[in-house]
Enzyme design. Sequence first.
Site, short mmCIF file in Angstrom:
data_model
loop_
_atom_site.label_atom_id
_atom_site.label_comp_id
_atom_site.label_asym_id
_atom_site.label_seq_id
_atom_site.Cartn_x
_atom_site.Cartn_y
_atom_site.Cartn_z
N ILE A 294 12.86 -81.27 47.60
CA ILE A 294 14.18 -81.54 47.03
C ILE A 294 14.79 -80.27 46.44
CG2 ILE A 294 13.41 -82.20 44.69
CD1 ILE A 294 15.52 -84.58 45.05
N GLN A 339 18.73 -81.68 39.32
CA GLN A 339 18.91 -80.53 38.43
C GLN A 339 17.51 -80.02 38.06
OE1 GLN A 339 19.73 -77.60 36.33
NE2 GLN A 339 21.65 -78.73 36.73
N TYR A 340 17.19 -78.78 38.44
CA TYR A 340 15.85 -78.26 38.15
C TYR A 340 15.63 -78.12 36.65
CZ TYR A 340 14.78 -77.04 43.03
OH TYR A 340 14.50 -77.09 44.38
N ASP A 341 16.55 -77.48 35.97
CA ASP A 341 16.42 -77.32 34.52
C ASP A 341 17.75 -76.83 33.98
OD1 ASP A 341 15.87 -76.53 31.86
OD2 ASP A 341 13.76 -76.26 32.35
#
Length: 540
Positions: A294, A339-341
Amino acid sequence: MDDRTNRRKAYPSGTGSIVLDPYLLPRLIACIVDSAQRVGETMVTPFPLSPSSPFSSPTKFLRSFSSITVTKASPLPFLHCKRFLSVSVTSSFQNPDSDSPPLPPKVQTFWQWLRDEGVVSAKTPARPAVVPEGLGLIAQRDLSRNEVVLEVPKRFWINPDAVAASEIGTVCSELKPWVSVALFLIREKLKNDSPWRYYLDILPEHTNSTIYWSEEELAELQGTQLLSTTLSVKEYVRNEFQKVEEEIISPNKQLFTSPITLDKFFWAFGILRSRAFSRLRGQNLVLIPLVDLINHSPSITTEDHAWEIKGAASLFSWDSLFSLRTPVSVKAGEQVMIQYDINKSNADLALDYGFIEPKDDRNGYTLTLEISESDPFFGDKLDIAEANGFGETAYFDFVFDRPLPPSMLQYLRLVALGGTDSFLLESIFRNSIWGHLDLPVSRANEELICQVVRDACKSALSGYHTTIEEDEKLKGANLDPRLEIAVGIREGEKKVLLQIDEIFKGRESELDELEYYQERRLKDLGLCGEQGEIIFWEPK
Protein backbone atom coordinates in the site's frame (compact mmCIF):
# COMPACT_ATOMS: atom_id res chain seq x y z
CA MET A 1 25.39 12.31 48.41
CA ASP A 2 23.62 12.21 45.01
CA ASP A 3 24.82 13.51 41.65
CA ARG A 4 22.88 16.73 41.98
CA THR A 5 24.66 17.56 45.24
CA ASN A 6 27.99 16.86 43.56
CA ARG A 7 27.10 19.13 40.66
CA ARG A 8 26.18 21.95 43.02
CA LYS A 9 29.48 21.58 44.85
CA ALA A 10 31.47 21.57 41.61
CA TYR A 11 29.59 24.54 40.13
CA PRO A 12 28.57 26.83 43.02
CA SER A 13 25.72 29.30 42.66
CA GLY A 14 26.17 33.01 43.11
CA THR A 15 26.38 36.24 41.25
CA GLY A 16 28.87 36.99 38.50
CA SER A 17 29.20 38.39 35.05
CA ILE A 18 27.84 36.56 32.04
CA VAL A 19 30.32 35.69 29.32
CA LEU A 20 29.25 35.02 25.73
CA ASP A 21 31.02 31.70 25.57
CA PRO A 22 30.91 29.28 22.59
CA TYR A 23 28.69 27.03 24.73
CA LEU A 24 25.82 29.47 24.22
CA LEU A 25 25.72 28.87 20.47
CA PRO A 26 23.33 26.02 19.67
CA ARG A 27 24.63 23.16 17.60
CA LEU A 28 22.34 22.64 14.65
CA ILE A 29 22.13 18.93 14.00
CA ALA A 30 20.20 16.44 11.94
CA CYS A 31 16.66 15.17 12.38
CA ILE A 32 14.95 11.69 11.51
CA VAL A 33 12.02 10.65 12.43
CA ASP A 34 9.43 9.85 14.65
CA SER A 35 5.91 9.50 15.14
CA ALA A 36 3.30 10.11 17.86
CA GLN A 37 2.41 7.38 20.34
CA ARG A 38 -0.91 5.95 19.24
CA VAL A 39 -3.88 5.53 21.53
CA GLY A 40 -5.35 2.07 21.95
CA GLU A 41 -3.40 -1.15 22.04
CA THR A 42 -5.18 -2.73 19.08
CA MET A 43 -4.30 -0.03 16.57
CA VAL A 44 -1.08 -0.17 14.55
CA THR A 45 0.78 2.38 12.47
CA PRO A 46 3.45 2.33 9.75
CA PHE A 47 6.80 1.41 11.26
CA PRO A 48 8.73 4.53 12.32
CA LEU A 49 11.28 3.10 14.79
CA SER A 50 11.52 6.55 16.25
CA PRO A 51 10.67 8.47 19.40
CA SER A 52 7.54 10.56 19.83
CA SER A 53 9.02 13.76 18.40
CA PRO A 54 8.21 14.23 14.71
CA PHE A 55 11.64 15.66 13.86
CA SER A 56 14.04 13.82 16.11
CA SER A 57 17.81 13.94 16.27
CA PRO A 58 20.14 11.09 15.25
CA THR A 59 21.03 10.53 18.90
CA LYS A 60 17.39 10.02 19.86
CA PHE A 61 16.82 7.85 16.78
CA LEU A 62 19.70 5.53 17.60
CA ARG A 63 18.65 5.30 21.22
CA SER A 64 15.10 4.32 20.26
CA PHE A 65 16.37 1.80 17.76
CA SER A 66 18.27 -0.07 20.45
CA SER A 67 15.58 0.00 23.14
CA ILE A 68 13.12 -2.50 21.67
CA THR A 69 12.74 -5.85 23.43
CA VAL A 70 11.87 -9.29 22.13
CA THR A 71 9.14 -11.47 23.56
CA LYS A 72 9.32 -15.24 23.82
CA ALA A 73 7.98 -16.88 20.67
CA SER A 74 5.77 -19.84 20.08
CA PRO A 75 6.60 -22.31 17.28
CA LEU A 76 6.05 -20.86 13.84
CA PRO A 77 3.06 -22.35 11.98
CA PHE A 78 4.11 -24.09 8.80
CA LEU A 79 3.80 -22.07 5.60
CA HIS A 80 3.47 -23.91 2.32
CA CYS A 81 5.91 -22.91 -0.38
CA LYS A 82 5.37 -24.77 -3.62
CA ARG A 83 8.53 -24.72 -5.68
CA PHE A 84 6.77 -24.23 -9.01
CA LEU A 85 3.59 -22.34 -9.75
CA SER A 86 2.47 -22.19 -13.37
CA VAL A 87 1.49 -18.53 -13.52
CA SER A 88 2.36 -16.47 -16.56
CA VAL A 89 1.98 -12.84 -17.61
CA THR A 90 -0.96 -13.86 -19.74
CA SER A 91 -2.86 -15.49 -16.88
CA SER A 92 -6.45 -14.59 -16.12
CA PHE A 93 -5.32 -12.25 -13.33
CA GLN A 94 -5.22 -8.82 -14.95
CA ASN A 95 -5.07 -5.31 -13.58
CA PRO A 96 -8.50 -3.64 -13.25
CA ASP A 97 -7.44 -0.98 -15.72
CA SER A 98 -6.90 -2.74 -19.04
CA ASP A 99 -4.49 0.02 -20.08
CA SER A 100 -2.23 -0.64 -17.09
CA PRO A 101 1.03 -2.53 -17.61
CA PRO A 102 0.77 -6.26 -16.90
CA LEU A 103 1.96 -7.45 -13.52
CA PRO A 104 5.51 -8.83 -13.36
CA PRO A 105 5.52 -12.63 -13.25
CA LYS A 106 6.94 -12.69 -9.70
CA VAL A 107 4.03 -10.60 -8.45
CA GLN A 108 1.54 -12.91 -10.14
CA THR A 109 3.28 -15.88 -8.55
CA PHE A 110 3.12 -14.14 -5.17
CA TRP A 111 -0.62 -13.54 -5.57
CA GLN A 112 -1.21 -17.15 -6.58
CA TRP A 113 0.68 -18.32 -3.50
CA LEU A 114 -1.58 -16.16 -1.30
CA ARG A 115 -4.63 -17.65 -3.04
CA ASP A 116 -3.34 -21.18 -2.46
CA GLU A 117 -2.80 -20.35 1.20
CA GLY A 118 -6.35 -18.98 1.54
CA VAL A 119 -5.27 -15.42 2.35
CA VAL A 120 -6.98 -13.91 -0.72
CA SER A 121 -9.64 -14.95 -3.19
CA ALA A 122 -11.48 -13.65 -6.22
CA LYS A 123 -13.62 -11.59 -3.84
CA THR A 124 -10.72 -9.83 -2.13
CA PRO A 125 -11.48 -6.06 -2.31
CA ALA A 126 -8.02 -5.07 -3.58
CA ARG A 127 -5.21 -6.60 -5.63
CA PRO A 128 -1.66 -5.70 -6.58
CA ALA A 129 -1.18 -3.53 -9.64
CA VAL A 130 1.50 -1.55 -11.42
CA VAL A 131 1.01 2.10 -10.42
CA PRO A 132 3.07 5.30 -10.83
CA GLU A 133 4.85 4.58 -7.52
CA GLY A 134 5.81 1.08 -8.71
CA LEU A 135 3.53 -1.52 -7.15
CA GLY A 136 0.36 -0.69 -5.25
CA LEU A 137 -3.10 -1.92 -4.33
CA ILE A 138 -6.07 -1.27 -6.63
CA ALA A 139 -9.71 -1.51 -5.51
CA GLN A 140 -11.69 -4.25 -7.26
CA ARG A 141 -14.98 -2.53 -6.38
CA ASP A 142 -16.19 0.64 -4.71
CA LEU A 143 -15.01 0.76 -1.11
CA SER A 144 -16.54 2.79 1.70
CA ARG A 145 -14.52 4.64 4.31
CA ASN A 146 -13.18 2.29 7.00
CA GLU A 147 -14.08 -0.80 4.95
CA VAL A 148 -11.77 -3.82 5.29
CA VAL A 149 -9.41 -4.13 2.33
CA LEU A 150 -7.14 -7.02 3.37
CA GLU A 151 -6.73 -9.41 6.29
CA VAL A 152 -3.48 -11.33 6.75
CA PRO A 153 -3.14 -14.08 9.41
CA LYS A 154 -0.33 -13.88 11.94
CA ARG A 155 1.42 -16.98 10.57
CA PHE A 156 2.48 -14.91 7.53
CA TRP A 157 3.98 -12.06 9.53
CA ILE A 158 7.75 -11.63 9.67
CA ASN A 159 8.68 -10.38 13.14
CA PRO A 160 10.92 -11.24 16.12
CA ASP A 161 8.64 -14.17 16.92
CA ALA A 162 9.28 -15.64 13.47
CA VAL A 163 13.01 -15.26 14.07
CA ALA A 164 12.80 -16.89 17.50
CA ALA A 165 10.97 -19.89 16.02
CA SER A 166 13.51 -20.32 13.22
CA GLU A 167 16.85 -22.15 13.07
CA ILE A 168 18.70 -18.96 14.04
CA GLY A 169 16.35 -18.10 16.90
CA THR A 170 18.70 -19.21 19.68
CA VAL A 171 21.77 -17.34 18.43
CA CYS A 172 19.72 -14.19 17.73
CA SER A 173 17.88 -14.08 21.06
CA GLU A 174 20.07 -11.34 22.56
CA LEU A 175 20.17 -9.12 19.47
CA LYS A 176 18.22 -5.93 18.94
CA PRO A 177 14.91 -6.97 17.36
CA TRP A 178 15.52 -5.11 14.10
CA VAL A 179 18.97 -6.72 13.75
CA SER A 180 17.58 -10.21 14.28
CA VAL A 181 14.79 -9.62 11.77
CA ALA A 182 17.31 -8.17 9.29
CA LEU A 183 19.47 -11.32 9.55
CA PHE A 184 16.36 -13.46 9.18
CA LEU A 185 15.28 -11.60 6.03
CA ILE A 186 18.69 -11.97 4.42
CA ARG A 187 18.97 -15.65 5.30
CA GLU A 188 15.47 -16.44 4.05
CA LYS A 189 16.08 -14.52 0.82
CA LEU A 190 19.15 -16.67 0.16
CA LYS A 191 17.16 -19.91 0.66
CA ASN A 192 15.31 -21.45 -2.27
CA ASP A 193 12.89 -23.25 0.03
CA SER A 194 11.98 -20.35 2.30
CA PRO A 195 8.31 -20.28 3.34
CA TRP A 196 8.36 -16.58 2.39
CA ARG A 197 10.10 -17.19 -0.95
CA TYR A 198 7.40 -15.59 -3.12
CA TYR A 199 7.07 -12.56 -0.86
CA LEU A 200 10.81 -11.97 -0.69
CA ASP A 201 11.03 -12.20 -4.48
CA ILE A 202 8.86 -9.09 -4.94
CA LEU A 203 10.70 -6.89 -2.46
CA PRO A 204 12.69 -4.10 -4.13
CA GLU A 205 16.49 -4.21 -4.15
CA HIS A 206 16.60 -0.56 -3.10
CA THR A 207 14.49 2.57 -2.85
CA ASN A 208 15.27 6.27 -3.21
CA SER A 209 15.97 6.46 0.53
CA THR A 210 19.07 8.56 1.14
CA ILE A 211 20.82 5.58 2.74
CA TYR A 212 21.21 4.18 -0.81
CA TRP A 213 22.51 7.36 -2.45
CA SER A 214 25.97 7.58 -4.01
CA GLU A 215 28.55 10.08 -2.78
CA GLU A 216 27.78 12.27 -5.79
CA GLU A 217 24.06 12.21 -4.99
CA LEU A 218 24.68 12.92 -1.30
CA ALA A 219 26.77 15.95 -2.29
CA GLU A 220 23.51 17.56 -3.42
CA LEU A 221 22.46 17.57 0.25
CA GLN A 222 25.42 19.71 1.32
CA GLY A 223 24.59 21.79 4.37
CA THR A 224 21.34 19.96 5.19
CA GLN A 225 20.47 18.20 8.39
CA LEU A 226 19.35 15.25 6.27
CA LEU A 227 22.93 14.74 5.07
CA SER A 228 24.33 14.51 8.58
CA THR A 229 21.42 12.30 9.61
CA THR A 230 22.00 9.95 6.68
CA LEU A 231 25.72 9.69 7.38
CA SER A 232 25.02 9.04 11.07
CA VAL A 233 22.49 6.32 10.27
CA LYS A 234 24.82 4.66 7.76
CA GLU A 235 27.63 4.64 10.29
CA TYR A 236 25.26 3.17 12.87
CA VAL A 237 24.24 0.37 10.48
CA ARG A 238 27.89 -0.36 9.64
CA ASN A 239 28.73 -0.64 13.32
CA GLU A 240 25.79 -2.94 13.96
CA PHE A 241 26.81 -5.14 11.02
CA GLN A 242 30.42 -5.35 12.21
CA LYS A 243 29.23 -6.34 15.66
CA VAL A 244 26.76 -8.98 14.46
CA GLU A 245 29.29 -10.35 11.98
CA GLU A 246 31.86 -10.86 14.75
CA GLU A 247 29.48 -12.14 17.43
CA ILE A 248 26.83 -14.08 15.48
CA ILE A 249 27.62 -14.76 11.82
CA SER A 250 31.28 -15.83 11.97
CA PRO A 251 30.94 -18.14 15.01
CA ASN A 252 27.86 -19.83 13.45
CA LYS A 253 28.91 -20.59 9.88
CA GLN A 254 26.78 -23.74 9.92
CA LEU A 255 23.67 -21.55 10.23
CA PHE A 256 24.80 -18.85 7.81
CA THR A 257 26.11 -20.90 4.92
CA SER A 258 25.69 -18.15 2.32
CA PRO A 259 27.69 -14.91 2.60
CA ILE A 260 25.93 -12.07 4.44
CA THR A 261 27.48 -8.80 3.32
CA LEU A 262 27.18 -5.19 4.43
CA ASP A 263 25.21 -4.42 1.25
CA LYS A 264 22.69 -7.13 2.10
CA PHE A 265 22.45 -5.79 5.67
CA PHE A 266 21.70 -2.31 4.32
CA TRP A 267 19.05 -3.82 2.07
CA ALA A 268 17.33 -5.45 5.05
CA PHE A 269 17.60 -2.25 7.09
CA GLY A 270 15.97 -0.26 4.28
CA ILE A 271 13.18 -2.82 3.92
CA LEU A 272 12.38 -2.56 7.63
CA ARG A 273 12.49 1.24 7.65
CA SER A 274 10.18 1.55 4.67
CA ARG A 275 7.79 -1.40 4.90
CA ALA A 276 7.38 -2.62 8.48
CA PHE A 277 4.62 -1.76 10.91
CA SER A 278 5.09 -1.14 14.62
CA ARG A 279 3.19 -0.99 17.89
CA LEU A 280 0.93 -3.86 16.95
CA ARG A 281 -0.29 -5.52 20.15
CA GLY A 282 2.77 -7.25 21.58
CA GLN A 283 4.79 -6.49 18.45
CA ASN A 284 7.45 -3.83 18.02
CA LEU A 285 8.06 -4.36 14.32
CA VAL A 286 6.46 -6.61 11.77
CA LEU A 287 6.42 -7.09 8.00
CA ILE A 288 2.99 -7.96 6.59
CA PRO A 289 3.15 -9.52 3.08
CA LEU A 290 0.75 -7.91 0.56
CA VAL A 291 -0.36 -5.19 3.00
CA ASP A 292 3.04 -3.50 2.64
CA LEU A 293 2.30 -2.82 -1.04
CA ILE A 294 0.00 0.00 0.00
CA ASN A 295 1.23 3.48 -0.93
CA HIS A 296 1.11 6.87 0.76
CA SER A 297 -1.24 9.72 -0.08
CA PRO A 298 -0.53 13.25 1.22
CA SER A 299 -4.23 14.10 0.92
CA ILE A 300 -5.21 11.56 3.60
CA THR A 301 -5.02 13.15 7.04
CA THR A 302 -5.90 10.23 9.32
CA GLU A 303 -3.71 7.29 10.34
CA ASP A 304 -6.59 5.04 11.42
CA HIS A 305 -6.16 2.30 8.86
CA ALA A 306 -4.72 -0.85 10.45
CA TRP A 307 -5.92 -3.05 13.29
CA GLU A 308 -5.16 -6.36 14.93
CA ILE A 309 -8.24 -8.52 15.30
CA LYS A 310 -9.12 -12.12 16.08
CA GLY A 311 -10.60 -13.96 13.16
CA ALA A 312 -10.77 -17.17 11.16
CA ALA A 313 -7.31 -18.05 9.84
CA SER A 314 -8.59 -21.16 8.11
CA LEU A 315 -11.64 -23.39 8.06
CA PHE A 316 -10.90 -24.85 11.49
CA SER A 317 -8.70 -22.31 13.28
CA TRP A 318 -8.67 -18.79 14.65
CA ASP A 319 -5.70 -16.47 14.73
CA SER A 320 -4.68 -12.85 15.05
CA LEU A 321 -5.26 -11.03 11.78
CA PHE A 322 -3.76 -7.83 10.47
CA SER A 323 -6.78 -5.94 9.19
CA LEU A 324 -6.15 -3.14 6.70
CA ARG A 325 -9.01 -0.67 6.22
CA THR A 326 -9.27 2.18 3.79
CA PRO A 327 -9.31 5.56 5.59
CA VAL A 328 -11.29 7.14 2.73
CA SER A 329 -13.83 6.04 0.16
CA VAL A 330 -12.29 4.54 -3.00
CA LYS A 331 -13.83 3.91 -6.41
CA ALA A 332 -13.28 0.64 -8.28
CA GLY A 333 -10.05 0.86 -10.26
CA GLU A 334 -8.56 3.53 -8.01
CA GLN A 335 -5.53 2.99 -5.83
CA VAL A 336 -6.13 2.25 -2.14
CA MET A 337 -3.76 4.44 -0.13
CA ILE A 338 -3.01 5.46 3.47
CA GLN A 339 -1.20 8.18 5.38
CA TYR A 340 2.19 6.79 6.45
CA ASP A 341 2.78 9.31 9.22
CA ILE A 342 1.27 12.77 9.38
CA ASN A 343 3.98 13.97 11.77
CA LYS A 344 7.02 13.07 9.71
CA SER A 345 9.10 15.85 8.17
CA ASN A 346 10.25 15.71 4.56
CA ALA A 347 13.65 14.69 5.88
CA ASP A 348 12.03 11.74 7.65
CA LEU A 349 10.12 10.76 4.51
CA ALA A 350 13.26 10.97 2.39
CA LEU A 351 15.28 8.87 4.83
CA ASP A 352 12.62 6.23 5.46
CA TYR A 353 10.76 5.94 2.15
CA GLY A 354 12.66 7.86 -0.53
CA PHE A 355 10.12 10.58 -1.35
CA ILE A 356 9.06 14.01 -0.12
CA GLU A 357 5.88 16.07 -0.26
CA PRO A 358 5.59 19.56 -1.77
CA LYS A 359 3.68 20.88 1.26
CA ASP A 360 5.54 23.49 3.33
CA ASP A 361 4.29 22.04 6.62
CA ARG A 362 6.44 18.96 5.97
CA ASN A 363 9.55 21.16 6.15
CA GLY A 364 11.25 21.05 9.52
CA TYR A 365 14.48 21.87 11.30
CA THR A 366 15.81 20.68 14.66
CA LEU A 367 17.58 23.16 16.91
CA THR A 368 19.75 21.57 19.60
CA LEU A 369 20.61 23.50 22.75
CA GLU A 370 23.08 22.54 25.46
CA ILE A 371 23.94 23.56 28.98
CA SER A 372 27.71 23.57 28.79
CA GLU A 373 29.74 21.91 31.52
CA SER A 374 31.97 25.00 31.45
CA ASP A 375 29.04 27.13 32.60
CA PRO A 376 29.74 28.21 36.23
CA PHE A 377 26.07 27.53 37.01
CA PHE A 378 25.99 24.16 35.23
CA GLY A 379 24.77 22.16 38.24
CA ASP A 380 21.93 24.51 39.13
CA LYS A 381 20.80 24.88 35.52
CA LEU A 382 20.84 21.13 34.97
CA ASP A 383 18.79 20.56 38.14
CA ILE A 384 16.20 23.05 36.89
CA ALA A 385 16.15 21.56 33.40
CA GLU A 386 15.72 18.01 34.72
CA ALA A 387 12.97 19.10 37.10
CA ASN A 388 11.05 20.34 34.08
CA GLY A 389 11.48 17.39 31.75
CA PHE A 390 14.68 18.41 29.98
CA GLY A 391 18.35 17.54 30.31
CA GLU A 392 21.81 18.81 29.54
CA THR A 393 20.84 18.72 25.86
CA ALA A 394 17.42 19.66 24.50
CA TYR A 395 16.00 19.27 20.99
CA PHE A 396 13.45 21.71 19.60
CA ASP A 397 11.67 20.90 16.38
CA PHE A 398 10.61 23.76 14.15
CA VAL A 399 7.94 23.28 11.51
CA PHE A 400 7.42 25.84 8.78
CA ASP A 401 4.75 28.44 9.54
CA ARG A 402 4.05 27.12 13.04
CA PRO A 403 4.67 28.73 16.45
CA LEU A 404 7.90 28.25 18.37
CA PRO A 405 8.22 24.82 20.01
CA PRO A 406 6.81 24.71 23.56
CA SER A 407 9.28 25.60 26.34
CA MET A 408 12.02 26.57 23.90
CA LEU A 409 12.20 30.16 25.14
CA GLN A 410 12.27 28.97 28.74
CA TYR A 411 15.18 26.63 28.05
CA LEU A 412 17.01 29.32 26.07
CA ARG A 413 16.61 31.84 28.89
CA LEU A 414 17.87 29.26 31.36
CA VAL A 415 20.97 28.51 29.26
CA ALA A 416 21.72 32.24 28.89
CA LEU A 417 21.02 33.10 32.52
CA GLY A 418 23.91 34.81 34.30
CA GLY A 419 25.26 38.11 35.60
CA THR A 420 22.80 40.02 37.77
CA ASP A 421 20.02 37.60 36.73
CA SER A 422 21.73 34.61 38.32
CA PHE A 423 19.96 35.21 41.64
CA LEU A 424 17.04 33.33 40.09
CA LEU A 425 19.16 30.18 40.28
CA GLU A 426 19.18 30.28 44.08
CA SER A 427 17.33 27.46 45.83
CA ILE A 428 14.61 29.81 47.08
CA PHE A 429 13.38 30.21 43.47
CA ARG A 430 13.74 26.50 42.56
CA ASN A 431 10.02 25.79 42.55
CA SER A 432 9.04 28.95 40.69
CA ILE A 433 11.91 29.70 38.29
CA TRP A 434 10.41 27.80 35.32
CA GLY A 435 7.34 30.01 35.54
CA HIS A 436 9.54 33.12 35.69
CA LEU A 437 11.44 31.92 32.59
CA ASP A 438 8.18 31.76 30.67
CA LEU A 439 8.42 35.56 30.45
CA PRO A 440 11.41 37.78 29.62
CA VAL A 441 13.92 37.89 32.49
CA SER A 442 15.97 40.95 31.55
CA ARG A 443 16.86 42.94 28.48
CA ALA A 444 20.39 41.50 28.49
CA ASN A 445 19.12 37.91 28.71
CA GLU A 446 16.50 38.40 25.99
CA GLU A 447 18.96 40.16 23.70
CA LEU A 448 21.47 37.34 24.17
CA ILE A 449 19.05 34.57 23.22
CA CYS A 450 18.01 36.50 20.11
CA GLN A 451 21.66 36.92 19.16
CA VAL A 452 22.44 33.25 19.79
CA VAL A 453 19.57 31.93 17.67
CA ARG A 454 20.08 34.42 14.83
CA ASP A 455 23.81 33.70 14.68
CA ALA A 456 23.07 29.97 14.58
CA CYS A 457 20.60 30.44 11.71
CA LYS A 458 23.07 32.53 9.72
CA SER A 459 25.79 29.96 10.29
CA ALA A 460 23.51 27.13 9.09
CA LEU A 461 22.36 29.08 6.02
CA SER A 462 25.95 29.69 4.98
CA GLY A 463 26.52 25.94 4.71
CA TYR A 464 24.24 25.43 1.70
CA HIS A 465 25.75 25.64 -1.79
CA THR A 466 22.58 27.02 -3.40
CA THR A 467 20.08 29.77 -2.65
CA ILE A 468 16.33 29.35 -2.33
CA GLU A 469 15.91 31.11 -5.67
CA GLU A 470 18.28 28.68 -7.37
CA ASP A 471 16.43 25.73 -5.85
CA GLU A 472 13.07 27.08 -7.00
CA LYS A 473 14.36 27.35 -10.57
CA LEU A 474 15.59 23.75 -10.47
CA LYS A 475 12.21 22.52 -9.25
CA GLY A 476 10.68 23.53 -12.55
CA ALA A 477 12.97 21.16 -14.47
CA ASN A 478 12.46 17.46 -15.17
CA LEU A 479 14.73 16.23 -12.38
CA ASP A 480 15.97 12.79 -11.42
CA PRO A 481 13.88 11.63 -8.41
CA ARG A 482 16.84 11.79 -6.05
CA LEU A 483 17.91 15.24 -7.19
CA GLU A 484 14.29 16.34 -6.81
CA ILE A 485 14.39 15.14 -3.19
CA ALA A 486 17.68 16.96 -2.55
CA VAL A 487 16.39 20.24 -4.01
CA GLY A 488 13.17 20.01 -1.99
CA ILE A 489 15.03 19.29 1.26
CA ARG A 490 17.50 22.15 0.72
CA GLU A 491 14.79 24.64 -0.05
CA GLY A 492 12.59 23.48 2.84
CA GLU A 493 15.30 23.69 5.47
CA LYS A 494 16.35 27.15 4.31
CA LYS A 495 12.75 28.37 4.47
CA VAL A 496 12.47 27.21 8.07
CA LEU A 497 15.81 28.77 9.05
CA LEU A 498 14.81 32.10 7.51
CA GLN A 499 11.52 31.96 9.38
CA ILE A 500 13.30 31.29 12.69
CA ASP A 501 15.64 34.20 12.01
CA GLU A 502 12.67 36.47 11.27
CA ILE A 503 10.95 35.48 14.52
CA PHE A 504 13.96 36.41 16.64
CA LYS A 505 14.68 39.49 14.55
CA GLY A 506 11.17 40.62 15.47
CA ARG A 507 11.85 39.92 19.14
CA GLU A 508 15.02 42.02 18.96
CA SER A 509 13.02 44.97 17.65
CA GLU A 510 10.66 44.71 20.64
CA LEU A 511 13.29 44.55 23.41
CA ASP A 512 12.54 48.08 24.64
CA GLU A 513 8.82 47.36 24.81
CA LEU A 514 8.97 44.10 26.77
CA GLU A 515 8.24 43.83 30.46
CA TYR A 516 11.02 42.13 32.44
CA TYR A 517 11.21 40.34 35.78
CA GLN A 518 12.19 43.33 37.95
CA GLU A 519 9.34 45.45 36.58
CA ARG A 520 6.84 42.66 37.08
CA ARG A 521 8.07 42.13 40.62
CA LEU A 522 7.77 45.83 41.47
CA LYS A 523 4.21 45.84 40.11
CA ASP A 524 3.36 42.87 42.28
CA LEU A 525 4.62 44.82 45.30
CA GLY A 526 2.70 47.94 44.27
CA LEU A 527 5.94 49.88 43.72
CA CYS A 528 5.60 50.36 39.96
CA GLY A 529 2.82 51.93 37.90
CA GLU A 530 1.28 50.61 34.71
CA GLN A 531 3.63 52.77 32.62
CA GLY A 532 6.69 51.50 34.47
CA GLU A 533 7.11 54.53 36.70
CA ILE A 534 8.43 54.03 40.23
CA ILE A 535 5.89 54.84 42.95
CA PHE A 536 7.28 56.53 46.04
CA TRP A 537 5.33 56.25 49.27
CA GLU A 538 5.58 59.19 51.64
CA PRO A 539 4.78 58.87 55.33
CA LYS A 540 1.71 60.75 56.49
